[in-house]
Design a protein around this motif. Structure first.
Motif, PDB file in Angstrom:
ATOM      1  N   ILE A 172       0.482  12.102  -9.562  1.00 60.34           N
ATOM      2  CA  ILE A 172      -0.233  13.164  -9.631  1.00 60.34           C
ATOM      3  C   ILE A 172       0.716  14.543  -9.752  1.00 60.34           C
ATOM      4  O   ILE A 172       0.443  15.368 -10.616  1.00 60.34           O
ATOM      5  CB  ILE A 172      -0.898  13.479  -7.907  1.00 60.34           C
ATOM      6  N   VAL A 173       1.977  14.489  -9.355  1.00 67.30           N
ATOM      7  CA  VAL A 173       2.865  15.536  -9.365  1.00 67.30           C
ATOM      8  C   VAL A 173       3.153  15.679 -10.742  1.00 67.30           C
ATOM      9  O   VAL A 173       3.448  16.852 -11.188  1.00 67.30           O
ATOM     10  CB  VAL A 173       4.049  15.347  -8.432  1.00 67.30           C
ATOM     11  N   PHE A 219       0.971  -1.075   0.084  1.00 73.73           N
ATOM     12  CA  PHE A 219      -0.016   0.102   0.027  1.00 73.73           C
ATOM     13  C   PHE A 219       0.925   1.163   0.084  1.00 73.73           C
ATOM     14  O   PHE A 219       0.329   2.220  -0.736  1.00 73.73           O
ATOM     15  CB  PHE A 219      -0.964  -0.033   1.331  1.00 73.73           C
ATOM     16  N   GLU A 220       2.056   1.252   0.608  1.00 72.90           N
ATOM     17  CA  GLU A 220       2.911   2.492   0.885  1.00 72.90           C
ATOM     18  C   GLU A 220       3.531   2.563  -0.508  1.00 72.90           C
ATOM     19  O   GLU A 220       3.495   3.797  -0.931  1.00 72.90           O
ATOM     20  CB  GLU A 220       3.739   2.336   2.036  1.00 72.90           C
ATOM     21  N   ARG A 221       3.994   1.675  -1.189  1.00 74.54           N
ATOM     22  CA  ARG A 221       4.512   1.482  -2.476  1.00 74.54           C
ATOM     23  C   ARG A 221       3.743   2.355  -3.456  1.00 74.54           C
ATOM     24  O   ARG A 221       4.147   3.291  -4.232  1.00 74.54           O
ATOM     25  CB  ARG A 221       5.204   0.366  -2.933  1.00 74.54           C
ATOM     26  N   ASP A 222       2.708   1.914  -3.671  1.00 77.80           N
ATOM     27  CA  ASP A 222       1.539   2.258  -4.387  1.00 77.80           C
ATOM     28  C   ASP A 222       0.814   3.553  -4.388  1.00 77.80           C
ATOM     29  O   ASP A 222       0.648   4.358  -5.283  1.00 77.80           O
ATOM     30  CB  ASP A 222       0.534   0.859  -4.854  1.00 77.80           C
ATOM     31  N   LEU A 223       0.816   3.852  -3.100  1.00 78.31           N
ATOM     32  CA  LEU A 223       0.060   5.378  -2.638  1.00 78.31           C
ATOM     33  C   LEU A 223       1.202   6.340  -2.941  1.00 78.31           C
ATOM     34  O   LEU A 223       1.021   7.507  -3.495  1.00 78.31           O
ATOM     35  CB  LEU A 223      -0.375   5.340  -1.304  1.00 78.31           C
ATOM     36  N   GLN A 224       2.602   5.920  -2.826  1.00 77.29           N
ATOM     37  CA  GLN A 224       3.685   6.986  -3.091  1.00 77.29           C
ATOM     38  C   GLN A 224       3.637   7.177  -4.532  1.00 77.29           C
ATOM     39  O   GLN A 224       3.917   8.104  -5.013  1.00 77.29           O
ATOM     40  CB  GLN A 224       4.859   6.413  -2.535  1.00 77.29           C
ATOM     41  N   LYS A 225       3.450   5.944  -5.451  1.00 72.53           N
ATOM     42  CA  LYS A 225       3.545   5.928  -6.798  1.00 72.53           C
ATOM     43  C   LYS A 225       2.505   6.932  -7.251  1.00 72.53           C
ATOM     44  O   LYS A 225       2.393   7.624  -8.130  1.00 72.53           O
ATOM     45  CB  LYS A 225       3.362   4.600  -7.407  1.00 72.53           C
TER      46      LYS A 225
END
Length: 155
Positions: free
Chosen positions: A22-23, A11-17
């Motif tokens: 977005i950026v 979850f952390e990997r993909d939410l950071q992606k």
């Protein structure tokens, strides 16, 4: 094998992606573009993912009190990149805080809500949520690379 740390990591990997995607949009407005035969903008997919994770992990597992408004996930428009990034960051914190306290044996238990046609285990639902996130992350990546580029070139 402890599965929960792996789920948190995914979850952390993909939410950071997701935040990276977005950026990388050239303009905030491009997040909200739709093209013929494409029903959802990237911004709406982001809101959908936030609602999904806050509902099934935050509200149910973390007891956050979150109340989902699913129609708003697809009708709200025009949020800035920063607002979406803040919401994704909040969601990541909620997911991590909810899962870190979940006992490993809870993965075998029946998930309290009926999400699909039949009841599933909590572990099954959490695995489904990782693949759901990845599915929409891929759509957002394509959206950004195609529609953002086309819109940028036509301006």
């Amino acid at each position: 094998m402890n599965v929960i740390p792996s789920l948190i990591q995914l979850f952390e990997r993909d939410l950071q992606k997701l935040k990276t995607e977005i950026v990388q949009y050239s303009q905030d407005e491009h997040l909200w573009l739709v093209a013929p035969q494409i029903n959802n903008s990237a911004g709406n997919l982001v809101l959908h993912l936030i609602g999904n994770l806050n509902t099934y992990i935050g509200a149910e597992i973390g007891k956050t009190g979150y109340i989902r408004n699913r129609p708003l996930e697809f009708s709200e428009k025009g949020l800035s990149k920063n607002e979406l990034l803040n919401r994704v960051t909040e969601t990541l914190d909620i997911v991590k805080n909810s899962l870190i306290t979940l006992p490993e044996e809870a993965l075998e238990e029946e998930y309290p809500q009926l999400v699909f046609e039949q009841k599933t285990s909590t572990g099954y639902l959490l695995i489904h949520l990782t693949t759901h996130l990845t599915y929409h992350l891929g759509q957002i990546n394509y959206h950004r690379r195609l529609l953002d580029k086309v819109s940028h070139e036509s301006l």
